[in-house]
Each structure stands twice: as structure tokens, then as C-alpha cells.
Design an enzyme around this catalytic site. Sequence first.
Site, PDB file in Angstrom:
ATOM      1  N   CYS A 116      32.112  34.394  37.187  1.00  0.00           N
ATOM      2  CA  CYS A 116      31.572  35.496  37.642  1.00  0.00           C
ATOM      3  C   CYS A 116      30.001  35.465  38.154  1.00  0.00           C
ATOM      4  O   CYS A 116      29.363  36.568  38.368  1.00  0.00           O
ATOM      5  CB  CYS A 116      31.548  36.779  36.429  1.00  0.00           C
ATOM      6  SG  CYS A 116      30.969  36.226  34.951  1.00  0.00           S
ATOM      7  N   ASP A 124      27.573  34.974  35.568  1.00  0.00           N
ATOM      8  CA  ASP A 124      26.828  35.684  34.479  1.00  0.00           C
ATOM      9  C   ASP A 124      26.335  34.632  33.603  1.00  0.00           C
ATOM     10  O   ASP A 124      26.853  33.449  33.752  1.00  0.00           O
ATOM     11  CB  ASP A 124      27.755  36.637  33.672  1.00  0.00           C
ATOM     12  CG  ASP A 124      28.080  37.851  34.488  1.00  0.00           C
ATOM     13  OD1 ASP A 124      27.508  38.231  35.403  1.00  0.00           O
ATOM     14  OD2 ASP A 124      29.058  38.679  33.855  1.00  0.00           O
ATOM     15  N   CYS A 175      27.589  40.805  31.911  1.00  0.00           N
ATOM     16  CA  CYS A 175      28.463  42.003  31.678  1.00  0.00           C
ATOM     17  C   CYS A 175      28.140  42.537  30.291  1.00  0.00           C
ATOM     18  O   CYS A 175      27.598  41.783  29.432  1.00  0.00           O
ATOM     19  CB  CYS A 175      29.873  41.667  32.015  1.00  0.00           C
ATOM     20  SG  CYS A 175      30.514  40.839  30.579  1.00  0.00           S
ATOM     21  N   CYS A 210      34.099  36.107  28.616  1.00  0.00           N
ATOM     22  CA  CYS A 210      32.786  36.355  28.193  1.00  0.00           C
ATOM     23  C   CYS A 210      32.237  36.117  26.818  1.00  0.00           C
ATOM     24  O   CYS A 210      31.251  35.691  26.727  1.00  0.00           O
ATOM     25  CB  CYS A 210      32.490  38.043  28.232  1.00  0.00           C
ATOM     26  SG  CYS A 210      33.462  38.651  29.797  1.00  0.00           S
TER      27      CYS A 210
END
Length: 154
Positions: free
Chosen positions: A33, A35, A62, A106
Site C-alpha cells: 500500500c 504506507d 492508514c 497494517c
Amino acid sequence: MYETALQSALENPQNLGEMPDADAVGTVGSPDCGDMVRMWLKFTEKDGRKVIDKATFQSFGCQTAIAVASMATELIRGKTKEEALKMSAEELSAPLGALPPMKIHCGQMVEGALKAALDAEQAVAAPALAGPTLSDSLAAAGRQAGRIKIVFDN
Ligand code: FES
């Protein structure tokens, strides 16, 4: 539970920001992603053990990564490096409840940033532990100059 816990974590994130006097810093990015999470660690001596005194983080990512990082920096306080290294992404994100499948990475990114920081701390400490002895230094200087001889007194 996940949505509610996420919202309350985001309303009051803990330990957010850089730590200028940190002992170690680790950064991990997710290729999925884009991130990124960076974590800073500060150690202290407590009851003869070297433990994490404080941890802070920055997240360019995120909301889940921010919430997990916030919780992780609280959960690892007081732990030794070895104890912190054993903590999985599931443990670090446990206060949020089970993460939805698309958010599992995440938590893994936060775990990665923590492990990178713990590894960096080791890298900083290692040269001091494995530093040359005085005799090694003299021998190296002797090799360089080609004419220093070490003589031991009786
Ligand atoms: Fe990639 Fe959360 S860290 S979506």
C-alpha cells in the site's frame, strides 16, 4: 469491536512524534500500500535489566497502522529487547480486537518497525561490546607502521 476500538485509539493516539534522543530507530514500508511506520526506542536500566523506557512513532499510513503503533508503543514499555522481539503483530494489535483480513498487514508493518528498531539498537551496541582490546589496537598500529614491537615487563 474493531471499529469502535479503532475510533477511540485514533481520538487520542499515544506516543506520537519523533524522539530526538532515541537509542534506536526503525522504519518499515509496505510494498502493498506504500504506507510506512517509523519507531523510536529509548532504553533504561530497571532492577538490573535493560528495558524499553519509552517508544514513539510516526506513521505515514492508514488509520489502522496509526492505532496499532499507538497501542504497541504502550505495550512494549518496560519490556526487555528479547521480550519485545517475541511480540507478534497479533499481540501488538490485540487491544483493537481481530483485524479485518485486509488490515492484517497494517499490524505486521508495526511489528516490522519495532523489530527494525530493536535490530538497530543491537547494531549500535555491538561495536562497543566487540571493540578491539588495547593489545589488538597496538598490534594493528604495529602492522600499519611495520616497526612497533610490544615488550612485556616482568
Ligand atoms: Fe497499508 Fe494499513 S498499512 S493499509
